[in-house]
Design a protein around this motif. Structure first.
Motif, PDB file in Angstrom:
ATOM      1  N   MET A   1       4.375   7.663 -22.270  1.00 31.65           N
ATOM      2  CA  MET A   1       3.835   8.219 -21.546  1.00 31.65           C
ATOM      3  C   MET A   1       2.924   7.763 -20.245  1.00 31.65           C
TER       4      MET A   1
ATOM      5  N   GLY B   1       4.575   5.278 -18.361  1.00 32.09           N
ATOM      6  CA  GLY B   1       5.709   6.122 -16.691  1.00 32.09           C
ATOM      7  C   GLY B   1       4.654   7.211 -15.780  1.00 32.09           C
ATOM      8  N   LEU B   2       3.426   6.981 -15.744  1.00 31.68           N
ATOM      9  CA  LEU B   2       2.877   7.845 -15.759  1.00 31.68           C
ATOM     10  C   LEU B   2       1.813   6.779 -14.681  1.00 31.68           C
TER      11      LEU B   2
ATOM     12  N   LEU C   1       4.807   6.061 -11.539  1.00 35.02           N
ATOM     13  CA  LEU C   1       4.436   7.173  -9.957  1.00 35.02           C
ATOM     14  C   LEU C   1       3.576   7.620  -9.840  1.00 35.02           C
TER      15      LEU C   1
ATOM     16  N   ALA D   1      -1.895  13.598 -16.342  1.00 33.86           N
ATOM     17  CA  ALA D   1      -1.093  13.551 -15.310  1.00 33.86           C
ATOM     18  C   ALA D   1      -1.833  13.289 -14.187  1.00 33.86           C
TER      19      ALA D   1
ATOM     20  N   PHE E   1       7.435  13.365  -8.804  1.00 35.69           N
ATOM     21  CA  PHE E   1       6.037  14.021  -9.470  1.00 35.69           C
ATOM     22  C   PHE E   1       6.033  15.470  -9.901  1.00 35.69           C
TER      23      PHE E   1
ATOM     24  N   VAL F   1       8.539  16.298 -12.789  1.00 39.07           N
ATOM     25  CA  VAL F   1       7.449  15.805 -14.152  1.00 39.07           C
ATOM     26  C   VAL F   1       7.540  16.955 -14.602  1.00 39.07           C
TER      27      VAL F   1
ATOM     28  N   VAL G   1       8.458  11.974 -17.828  1.00 43.53           N
ATOM     29  CA  VAL G   1       7.764  10.573 -16.888  1.00 43.53           C
ATOM     30  C   VAL G   1       8.533   9.137 -16.597  1.00 43.53           C
TER      31      VAL G   1
END
Length: 592
Positions: free
Chosen positions: A59, A62-63, A66, A113, A407, A410, A425
């Motif tokens: 997680m 992936g964040l 992004l 996030a 974004f 997601v 993500v």
């Protein structure tokens, strides 16, 4: 207590000490702890390294990708500009607005996030406000976590607790069931971070002097207004160059000879040359702004800029340079070196002449653009010394809407449980690669690898806590300790235990371990088990004492914090939350 539990608690205490003194890098300490768990046979190797493939690590990975895509497409600059228009450069206003924005987002989405989105925004805001990012980043992370107990979807931990409650015959948690406790916690926490945070975070860490290493040095440069510019026909006050591009106009040169003072009512014309002060980063933004060009680029021509493999560097003028006391125009700098001077910086002094007509001095720093072979040749020239190479890549602004859509998509997929958050993500990261919002190489350069190593390693400690039974042993101690005391002591004990376990373990894992014990203790004592479940839910989101919470990890590196900073700033906040929870939880969900 078994030998394994005692050994594990000893290793944990040793790791905490090493984290606190920071003689060894925290990520190295964490990896050493993993090896210790393996060598002492508290964990098998395959279990020790499972954390690096965990959902939490994926997680965060992936964040971060992004977030890098949002930066690369200029979305972060756009959001930062909008915030600056509202707050100006007042540190206190920035602190309050950043906390309110992250807290609001954190109430309806993952706090990780929310933090991931705002970290690059806050770094940019701090740079433009000329304050240290560390003054804003810790309040950002804490405020995003503060609203974790407002709604069911604030954090996945609430959803895990709700699911566990149904296993024990309790109704699931309502969407806003936690709000009567969560909202007072959020309000009190934000007041604490505003009042005390102003003293500790702003007063204690003033912005260092702008030097070579800070990237905040101001250059005098020249920008020209093109006929198609939207600024033409507007007054200097209307165009707000200071807010949008962070350019400070010191003079306006008109018709090559007329120098005008920068007044708010001065009407701008096509062909006007603005003498501006700006950092290198802000000058790079001019290159991607329609209708306004750095004069050196304008004279060089777009064809040349595209044809050459150009680089941008900062160089300092040495004492034995033949350019000292001469102007760039007089020395024929462009013809002599094949390079363009984009700006000049002189010990923080405000310069008000065209850069081509300024007599150069020893120690002047020039922002130079040109073919990379010509820049490389400067290394052998005793005239200059290269002090920094800058990133001259233009942001992919045309792909900004795509990056925003990815974004938001997601968040929607994760919030409405269409996909698990980790899957959502990674899907977003892959989509960002395919849509060329960012390249893999660019993304991997931006990743905070220390944070990923740290949390992957510490998840192994959480696994050891469960494997050895240490967590349940500590829970049994709480029950024994509170025997003969009021039920408030028992509730407080489970709050403390959950907070302690959320530091080495993930929030969800801590809740999974403590909740069954807390419910069982409540049933045996004839108390309302829902009261204890809600206390565990509130406590499992109280992760302020170490940077091991994903939101805190996101600011740990960029803010240059020490491990002890979180204990120092988070301990009082934890006590405030604990006091509110002990006062309100038994009232909202009566014990009997």
């Amino acid at each position: 207590m078994t030998f394994d539990i005692g050994l594990l608690l000893f290793l944990t205490a040793a790791a905490v000490v090493l984290f606190s003194i920071e003689k060894i890098s925290p990520d190295v300490t964490a990896l050493t702890l993993v090896l210790a768990l393996v060598f002492t046979k508290l964990l098998k190797p395959e279990m020790a390294f499972q954390g690096f493939g965990s959902e939490t690590v994926i997680m965060i990975l992936g964040l971060l990708i992004l977030t890098a895509a949002l930066m690369r497409t200029g979305v972060v600059d756009l959001v930062g500009g909008r915030i600056l228009k509202f707050t100006g450069t007042s540190p206190m206003r920035l602190l309050v607005v950043v906390m309110l924005a992250s807290a609001f987002m954190g109430a309806f989405m993952s706090n990780t996030a929310s933090t991931a989105f705002f970290v690059p925004v806050v770094i940019g805001l701090a740079k433009r406000a000329k304050i240290s990012p560390r003054q804003l980043l810790l309040p950002l992370a804490f405020s995003s976590i503060l609203t974790s107990s407002v709604t069911l979807i604030s954090t996945s931990t609430n959803i895990v607790v709700s699911g566990l409650m149904t296993r024990y015959g309790l109704p699931p948690m309502g969407m806003f069931e936690l709000a009567p406790v969560g909202i007072p916690i959020a309000v009190a926490g934000l007041i604490y971070m505003t009042v005390v945070g102003r003293i500790w975070l702003i007063g204690s860490h003033p912005q260092p002097d702008a030097g070579i290493e800070t990237g905040l040095r101001a250059y005098l440069s020249e920008v020209v207004l093109l006929p198609e510019s939207t600024l033409v026909g507007k007054t200097l006050g209307e165009v707000a160059l200071g807010q949008d591009l962070d350019l400070v106009v010191v003079r306006i040169v008109r018709d090559k000879t007329e120098y005008l003072a920068p007044r708010g009512d001065t009407l701008l014309r096509a062909g006007d040359v603005l003498l501006v002060e700006a950092s290198p980063d802000e000058l790079m933004k001019v290159k991607d702004t329609a209708g306004i060009e750095i004069k050196a680029d304008f004279e060089l021509g777009d064809a040349t800029l595209l044809a050459e493999d150009l680089g941008i560097v900062e160089v300092i003028l040495l004492a034995n340079s033949p350019l000292v006391k001469r102007t760039l125009k007089g020395t024929g700098f462009r013809e002599r070196y094949g390079l363009q001077v984009l700006g000049i910086s002189r010990h923080g002094k405000i310069l008000q002449k065209k850069i081509s007509e300024l007599p150069l001095r020893v120690g002047d720093i020039l922002l130079i653009q040109g073919p990379r072979p010509a820049i490389a040749a400067l290394e052998e020239d005793r005239t200059f010394r290269i002090i920094q190479t800058l990133d001259d890549r233009k942001p992919h602004r045309r792909r900004a809407p795509i990056a925003i859509a990815i974004f938001v998509g997601v968040l929607v997929l994760a919030t409405f449980k269409v996909l698990p958050f980790s899957v959502a993500v990674i899907l977003g990261a892959v989509t960002a690669f395919f849509t060329k919002c960012i390249t893999p190489d660019e993304a991997y350069r931006e990743l905070e690898w220390k944070a990923i190593i740290l949390i992957g390693s510490m998840l192994a400690l959480g696994a050891a806590m469960e494997q050895t039974g240490a967590a349940k042993y500590l829970a049994s101690l709480i029950v024994q300790w509170s025997a003969g005391h009021s039920t408030t002591w028992l509730l407080g004990g489970f709050f403390v235990l959950t907070v302690v376990l959320t530091q080495p373990m993930s929030n969800q894992a801590a809740a999974v371990v403590v909740l069954p014990v807390a419910i069982q203790a409540a049933v045996q004592l004839g108390l309302n088990p829902r009261t204890f479940a809600m206390m565990v839910a509130v406590a499992s989101s109280c992760s302020y004492l170490t940077p091991l919470e994903p939101s805190c990890l996101m600011v740990y590196g960029p803010g240059g914090y020490k491990f002890s900073d979180f204990l120092k700033y988070g301990s009082v906040l934890t006590l405030i939350i604990g006091a509110i929870a002990l006062a309100l939880v038994p009232r909202v969900w009566p014990l009997h």
